[in-house]
Design an enzyme around this catalytic site. Structure first.
Site, short mmCIF file in Angstrom:
data_model
loop_
_atom_site.label_atom_id
_atom_site.label_comp_id
_atom_site.label_asym_id
_atom_site.label_seq_id
_atom_site.Cartn_x
_atom_site.Cartn_y
_atom_site.Cartn_z
CG ASP A 164 4.54 14.26 27.06
OD1 ASP A 164 4.98 15.53 26.41
OD2 ASP A 164 4.63 14.60 28.15
CG HIS A 210 7.32 18.00 27.58
ND1 HIS A 210 6.34 16.91 28.20
CD2 HIS A 210 7.32 18.95 28.39
CE1 HIS A 210 6.09 17.58 29.15
NE2 HIS A 210 6.51 18.65 29.46
CB SER A 435 6.86 18.84 32.73
OG SER A 435 5.52 19.28 32.38
#
Length: 494
Positions: A164, A210, A435
């Site tokens: 990620d 994220h 996600s």
């Protein structure tokens, strides 16, 4: 050189996810010195003389991945691919694809930021509807948390690799479970101009947020809880501060995670490769990208790693192949570029992964409005959150309720996200997207491996599917696959 940005579709409001973003081509014969990156997939292993062969064709090796016979090559020779056609050891070669992290900030909260203060015990447990549901109000923690704790220090029984944007390794809810990581971003970043990118292999600092949010859903242990509060987290940073990454570092991260002997990999990543497209009369394909993706996933599975991936956020039916190609032409096209082949979602559409759609808090029949779906595509669903039932019924942006999204960790050093829950307690935010669904299943896979260390990826997947709640149509369906995955039912069989 033109670059076509191909951000994930934003349907009515922002969704945090990662998407395919660029098709790099030289624009005319007058610009032959434009440098481009290429992917090469050899038939098997890398030839002994591959460096010489690439140099002879006018290229320079950027990165080699010997485990899967792959190369990333840079060349300014406009006939570079033609020079390789006589090499019988090459299975496929093409211009390399690039992925991009969507920018979620501009839409903001339309003047309606979330205001949420900790519970009386100092946690946000009452607001974690998704984790409470997945764990049966925390009862699964008593069965398996992913490790054991002694004086607050965990011993991890299973490790989840997160490919990620990196991680806030010092976040109070994550630092005890962070076991290291690796940076795959080169010096200067992918643009070559980012001075913060020094090539330090241990630099996993999350520049975007994220990856930190994903990690909290897996193994948060503090004000918020993850599915496995004592699971170990290993971070593989593939995105630079521009939020972009080509195929090579992503598949290299899969190989690295497998070599590091993680038990599970989470990839909240998704994009489309196309097997046939034309630019100004020249034919192209993404076959080399897809081959290397497949080989990397096979490598992980052979090394006993369970791989979990997000389904994507375009509200598309993956089973309708024509609609996927039409979607690419409608949303990704530039003058002279036409897609005509089969579109493949990577990695979710490839063998060897558990592909996860996004469910919500308020319905057992409807997915989150943005989630992709499709027979033979979705394996299971998991809570990724949405804007609530009123918004779903009306489409009125002013009726969005951000507390129906997923609450997790956010880097304490970044500016507050627009759904940061309490300015006085930074480090937490509500996000939604597939996600946010994928790491829930990765966490379930992690606690299964902790409880059953002898299970292989097929057995882990089978248990997740067998014990999933049968939402949607009875049996396997296009929306939920085998149902909504659940940690408590997976650990108890109930």
């Amino acid at each position: 050189m033109k670059k076509k940005k191909k951000g994930m579709a934003i349907v009515a409001s922002s969704i945090l996810a990662i998407s395919l973003t660029s098709f790099n081509v030289h624009t005319s014969a007058t610009s032959p010195t434009v440098s481009k990156n290429y992917l090469i997939a050899y038939n098997q292993s890398l030839p002994v003389d591959y460096q010489t062969m690439i140099k002879k064709a006018g290229g320079e090796v950027v990165r080699a991945i010997p485990e899967i016979g792959g190369l990333e090559v840079r060349s300014s020779n406009p006939t570079f691919l033609d020079q390789l056609k006589s090499d019988s050891t090459i299975s496929a070669a093409n211009v390399e694809r690039t992925y991009k992290l969507d920018d979620e900030q501009p839409a903001g909260a339309d003047g309606q930021p979330v205001t949420l203060h900790p519970d009386a015990d100092g946690t946000y447990w009452s607001s974690q509807w998704d984790i409470r549901h997945l764990t049966n109000e925390g009862k699964s923690f008593a069965i398996e948390k992913g490790g054991t704790e002694t004086n607050g220090n965990p011993t991890h029984k299973a490790i989840v690799g997160v490919i990620d944007t990196g991680i806030d390794a010092n976040h109070p809810d994550l630092k005890a479970n962070f076991v290291g990581g690796r940076n795959l971003v080169p010096v200067g970043g992918y643009t070559g101009k980012d001075t913060s990118e020094t090539g330090n292999p241990t630099d996993v600092i999350d520049r975007e947020g994220h990856g930190t949010h994903v990690a909290g859903s897996i193994a948060g242990n503090g004000k918020i809880k993850g599915v496995g509060p004592d699971l170990g987290i290993r971070s593989y940073r593939i995105f630079d501060s521009s939020g972009s990454a080509p195929t090579t570092p992503i598949v290299a991260a899969i190989i690295a995670a497998a070599n590091d002997k993680v038990d599970v990999i989470n990839m909240s990543i998704g994009g489309y490769d196309n097997l046939k497209y034309t630019y100004n009369g020249t034919h192209y394909s993404d076959i080399a990208d897809i081959l290397l993706w497949k080989r990397a996933l096979q490598y992980a599975v052979k090394h006993n790693v369970t791989v979990v991936a997000a389904a994507g956020n375009e509200s598309l039916n993956y089973a309708d192949k024509k609609s996927l190609t039409d979607y690419m032409n409608a949303n990704y096209s530039i003058p002279g570029l036409t897609y005509s082949g089969v579109s493949v979602e990577t990695p979710g559409g490839l063998p060897g992964v558990i592909t996860v759609s996004s469910s919500n808090q308020w319905s057992k029949d409807q997915l989150a409005f943005y989630s992709n779906y499709g027979n033979s595509f979705i394996d299971v669903a998991a809570p990724g959150g949405d804007n609530g039932p009123v918004y779903a019924a009306t489409g009125d942006l002013s009726k969005r309720d951000f507390t129906y999204r997923a609450l997790s960790t956010w880097p304490t050093y970044l500016a507050p996200y627009f759904t940061t829950v309490d300015p006085n307690h930074p480090g937490y935010a509500y996000l939604h997207g597939t996600s946010m669904a994928s790491p829930k299943v990765a966490g379930i896979a992690g606690v299964i491996k902790a409880e059953h260390p002898d299970y292989n990826p097929a057995q882990v997947k089978a248990l997740i599917e067998k014990t999933a709640f049968d939402y949607g149509k009875p049996g396997h369906d296009a929306l939920f696959g085998d149902g909504e995955a659940n940690a408590y039912s997976a650990l108890t069989g109930k």
